[in-house]
Write an enzyme that holds these catalytic residues in place. Structure first.
Site, PDB file in Angstrom:
ATOM      1  CG  HIS A   1      17.588 -24.692  41.164  1.00  0.00           C
ATOM      2  ND1 HIS A   1      17.795 -24.346  39.856  1.00  0.00           N
ATOM      3  CD2 HIS A   1      18.610 -24.133  41.851  1.00  0.00           C
ATOM      4  CE1 HIS A   1      18.882 -23.606  39.744  1.00  0.00           C
ATOM      5  NE2 HIS A   1      19.406 -23.471  40.944  1.00  0.00           N
TER       6      HIS A   1
ATOM      7  CE1 TYR B   1      16.109 -29.712  32.995  1.00  0.00           C
ATOM      8  CE2 TYR B   1      17.172 -31.263  31.503  1.00  0.00           C
ATOM      9  CZ  TYR B   1      16.952 -30.790  32.781  1.00  0.00           C
ATOM     10  OH  TYR B   1      17.587 -31.386  33.849  1.00  0.00           O
TER      11      TYR B   1
ATOM     12  N   PRO C   1      21.789 -38.139  30.461  1.00  0.00           N
ATOM     13  CG  PRO C   1      23.316 -36.554  29.715  1.00  0.00           C
ATOM     14  CD  PRO C   1      22.825 -37.939  29.455  1.00  0.00           C
TER      15      PRO C   1
ATOM     16  CE  LYS D   1      15.076 -38.335  37.898  1.00  0.00           C
ATOM     17  NZ  LYS D   1      14.819 -37.637  39.168  1.00  0.00           N
TER      18      LYS D   1
ATOM     19  CE1 TYR E   1      15.277 -31.512  37.922  1.00  0.00           C
ATOM     20  CE2 TYR E   1      15.060 -32.322  35.679  1.00  0.00           C
ATOM     21  CZ  TYR E   1      15.752 -31.600  36.633  1.00  0.00           C
ATOM     22  OH  TYR E   1      16.927 -30.976  36.291  1.00  0.00           O
TER      23      TYR E   1
HETATM   24  C1  PHB Z   1      24.433 -30.158  34.867  1.00  0.00           C
HETATM   25  O1  PHB Z   1      24.294 -29.116  35.534  1.00  0.00           O
HETATM   26  O2  PHB Z   1      25.560 -30.609  34.518  1.00  0.00           O
HETATM   27  C2  PHB Z   1      23.189 -30.922  34.452  1.00  0.00           C
HETATM   28  C3  PHB Z   1      21.967 -30.524  34.955  1.00  0.00           C
HETATM   29  C4  PHB Z   1      20.814 -31.219  34.577  1.00  0.00           C
HETATM   30  C5  PHB Z   1      20.920 -32.294  33.699  1.00  0.00           C
HETATM   31  C6  PHB Z   1      22.160 -32.699  33.200  1.00  0.00           C
HETATM   32  C7  PHB Z   1      23.307 -32.008  33.576  1.00  0.00           C
HETATM   33  O3  PHB Z   1      19.777 -32.961  33.309  1.00  0.00           O
END
Ligand code: PHB
Ligand code: APR
Length: 394
Positions: free
Chosen positions: A77, A205, A297, A301, A389
């Site tokens: 990605h 997000y 989450p 990280k 990130y």
């Molecule tokens: C996930 O795909 O489970 C996931 C991805 C990004 C995050 C948290 C969880 O910040």
């Protein structure tokens, strides 16, 4: 009860990603290890966790010889999207930093590590109980535990506490010698897995008047979604339909219009916490991963911080065991914590930028909107987010 007496160079408590990766790297360097895991392998592999790997993590998995499936099945990605209702801001990781991330489930990473450790024949004991760390500050530490009904003593040169937030390792450091820093957030993430086409080809997000949501994925036919819920909510309070309705309310109209829904094949609520324990070393005991720190989450990280701990510690232990050079183990805690605190800050900042806090005033909501508008208008702000990130250097 007779006691079995064993010995190894590095005793590793915990058969999650931290313990497995450390063991794999040490074994490849000719150092013997034993992994002691409290639960069954099936239980470890049944855990659904995040799925974003920093480029440094991918490099470490390659070095450990466990990246073949990741390369074949993982997805690169080069960016992700932040939204505020219908405002969509793409963060161009590759354009801004030259780096990308890989989307590949942590469960798959753990599976690949177990397979590699089995191939090396590393002793991995499951269903271990009553584990106690003895003489951690001496030159001859040892563990005692019960396995298959037998009391066992394991002598070792060093102990790696890879036993997660609820393990025994951190508690082995006397409370008066530990400094603990914590922020418990007043909400959780309700997450589902569904065999549906992901909402978008990159992660979203979403900040919205309905709260936070995250649209992620595992592959082209397996989606992972999260919505913010009060800590008092229980999984049984949420039907699939209620989940999809909330997710739709959080997503921009363009995404909402093509959202494919379907039955949840996994549904769970995770609390959000920021936590750090200092120091991460106590004599010959070293804390690694969730045993020492927990991140919400929001910044993906958790696993990546565990990997940077392993990066520092495996080098340090190899030097100490091969040449008696203890510089690395003497510096481990400070080196690991320096990177941990940067990731802690980033995860805390994102969590505050994207979540609605109970009882917040209208000013707070405006600050979130202004933060996302700033992101849309400032390449500098997008670059700062992208650098964090994709992962700061080890
Ligand atoms: C996930 O795909 O489970 C996931 C991805 C990004 C995050 C948290 C969880 O910040
Ligand atoms: N004895 C033996 N094993 C133990 C003990 C104990 N007393 N206590 C806990 N364990 C085991 C747990 O059963 C678990 O399998 O230690 C392991 C710790 O694994 P994780 O919790 O996954 O922590 P870590 O390996 O550091 O990985 C960090 O996993 O939790 C996610 O979000 C986190 O992505 C991050 C990653």
């Amino acid at each position: 009860m007779s006691q079995t007496h064993k010995r190894t160079q590095v005793a590793i408590i915990g058969g999650g990603p931290s313990g497995l990766l450390l063991s794999q790297l040490l074994n490849l360097a000719g150092i013997d290890t034993v992994i002691l895991e409290r639960t069954s392998r099936a239980r470890v592999l049944a855990r659904i966790r995040a799925g974003v790997l920093e480029s440094g993590t991918v490099d470490m998995l390659r070095a450990a010889g466990v990246a073949d499936r990741l390369v074949a099945e993982g997805h690169t990605h080069s960016g992700c999207v932040f939204t505020d209702d219908d405002l969509m801001v793409r963060i161009d990781f590759t354009g801004l930093t030259g780096k990308a991330v890989m989307v590949y489930g942590q469960t798959e990473v753990t599976h690949d590590l177990y397979a590699a450790q089995d191939e090396l024949g590393t002793p991995i004991l499951h269903e271990v109980s009553d584990l106690v760390i003895h003489e951690a500050t001496s030159s001859a530490p040892y563990l005692t535990y019960t396995h298959e009904g037998r009391a066992v003593r394991l002598d070792c040169d060093y102990v790696a506490g890879c036993d997660g937030f609820h393990g025994v390792s951190r508690q082995t450091i006397p409370a008066e010698r530990r400094s603990e820093f914590e922020r418990v957030y007043p909400f959780g993430w309700l997450g589902i897995l569904s065999r549906t086409r992901p909402a978008h080809d990159e992660l979203i997000y979403a900040n919205s008047g309905s709260g936070f949501a995250l649209a992620s994925m595992r592959n082209a036919n397996l989606s992972r979604y999260y919505v913010q819920v009060p800590l008092t909510d229980r999984v049984e309070d949420w039907s699939d339909e209620a989940f999809w309705d909330r997710l739709r309310a959080c997503l921009p109209q363009d995404i909402r219009a093509t959202l494919q829904t379907g039955p949840a094949i996994e549904k769970s609520i995770a609390p959000l916490r920021s936590f750090v324990c200092e120091p991460m070393r106590w004599g010959r005991l070293f804390l690694v991963g969730d045993a020492a720190h927990i991140v919400p989450p929001t910044g993906a990280k958790g696993l990546n911080l565990a990997v940077s701990d392993v990066f520092y510690l495996h080098q340090a232990l190899i030097s100490a065991l091969r040449s008696g050079d203890t510089t690395g183990i003497d510096r481990y805690s400070d080196r690991a914590l320096a990177r941990i605190w940067q990731a802690m800050r980033f995860s805390w900042q994102l969590t505050n930028m994207l979540h609605r806090f109970d009882g917040e005033d209208s000013f707070a909501a405006q600050m979130r909107k202004a933060s996302l508008m700033h992101l849309s208008q400032s390449e500098t702000a997008r670059r700062e987010l992208a650098e964090n990130y994709v992962g700061l250097p080890f």
